[in-house]
Design a protein around this motif. Structure first.
Motif, short mmCIF file in Angstrom:
data_model
loop_
_atom_site.label_atom_id
_atom_site.label_comp_id
_atom_site.label_asym_id
_atom_site.label_seq_id
_atom_site.Cartn_x
_atom_site.Cartn_y
_atom_site.Cartn_z
N MET A 170 0.76 -1.20 -0.01
CA MET A 170 0.04 0.04 -0.18
C MET A 170 0.76 1.09 -0.11
SD MET A 170 -3.07 1.07 0.00
CE MET A 170 -4.16 -0.33 0.34
N ALA A 171 0.58 2.07 -0.98
CA ALA A 171 1.43 3.46 -0.96
C ALA A 171 0.97 4.28 0.27
CB ALA A 171 0.83 4.10 -2.10
N THR A 172 1.84 5.02 0.71
CA THR A 172 1.43 5.88 1.63
C THR A 172 1.28 7.41 1.16
OG1 THR A 172 3.64 6.31 2.18
CG2 THR A 172 2.83 4.61 3.41
N VAL A 173 1.01 8.44 1.95
CA VAL A 173 0.69 9.62 1.29
C VAL A 173 2.01 10.41 1.30
CG1 VAL A 173 -0.29 11.96 1.94
CG2 VAL A 173 -1.63 9.99 2.25
N GLU A 174 3.09 9.91 2.46
CA GLU A 174 4.23 10.65 2.52
C GLU A 174 4.89 10.05 1.33
OE1 GLU A 174 2.14 10.56 6.27
OE2 GLU A 174 2.67 8.84 4.87
N GLU A 175 4.91 8.74 0.87
CA GLU A 175 5.55 8.43 -0.13
C GLU A 175 5.10 9.07 -1.64
OE1 GLU A 175 6.45 3.81 -1.30
OE2 GLU A 175 4.70 4.14 -0.23
N LEU A 176 4.05 9.21 -1.66
CA LEU A 176 3.33 9.80 -2.93
C LEU A 176 3.87 11.32 -2.93
CD1 LEU A 176 -0.07 8.11 -3.20
CD2 LEU A 176 1.57 7.76 -4.64
N VAL A 177 3.82 11.91 -1.94
CA VAL A 177 4.15 13.46 -1.81
C VAL A 177 5.52 13.58 -2.09
CG1 VAL A 177 4.30 15.45 -0.05
CG2 VAL A 177 2.15 14.11 -0.14
N ALA A 178 6.48 12.78 -1.46
CA ALA A 178 7.90 12.67 -1.82
C ALA A 178 8.25 12.58 -3.47
CB ALA A 178 8.67 11.72 -0.90
#
Length: 137
Positions: A77-85
């Motif tokens: 599962m992707a995280t919001v933090e990962e996507l924002v980075a």
């Protein structure tokens, strides 16, 4: 003198193996036909480095990344933090391809909804558009 219109292909998958060995020629043919910008879409975050490399190697190619709803049950599962980075890269222009697909993968509906919500939150935080896939949902 009238210039030909500039065309943007807003959704392609240049990283797919079908294009191995031909990618540069495909992009050159698109450019010759008036396609001046392309957005290649990453559907599994584990593939993001190779999709990013395609965008970095070609002036008019940009990219987006996310987890496709048909892959979300098998992928971390992707995280919001990962996507924002990821969104900090200058050639990163959208989040997704995300969404809901109940045609082939209805059994993963709940995890698809969770993933979509994470992508929506990252889009809200970054101000980038969502690239939505929706089928029978």
């Amino acid at each position: 003198m009238t210039l030909p219109p500039e065309i943007t292909d807003s959704h392609c998958h240049l990283d797919f193996p079908d294009f191995d060995g031909e990618r540069d020629d495909i992009i050159a043919r698109a450019n010759a036909a008036g396609v001046t910008r392309m957005v290649t879409i990453c559907t599994k975050l584990k593939n993001e480095p190779s999709v990013r490399a395609i965008a970095e190697a070609h002036r008019g190619v940009f990219y987006a990344a996310g987890t496709h709803p048909m892959s979300v049950a098998e992928e971390p599962m992707a995280t919001v933090e990962e996507l924002v980075a990821l969104a900090k890269h200058p050639k990163f222009v959208g989040l997704g391809e995300t969404g809901l697909d109940y045609h082939y993968t209805a059994e993963s509906a709940e995890v698809q909804k969770t993933s979509l919500r994470l992508h929506i939150e990252a889009a809200q935080e970054t101000g980038l558009p969502l690239i939505i896939h929706s089928r029978d949902a």
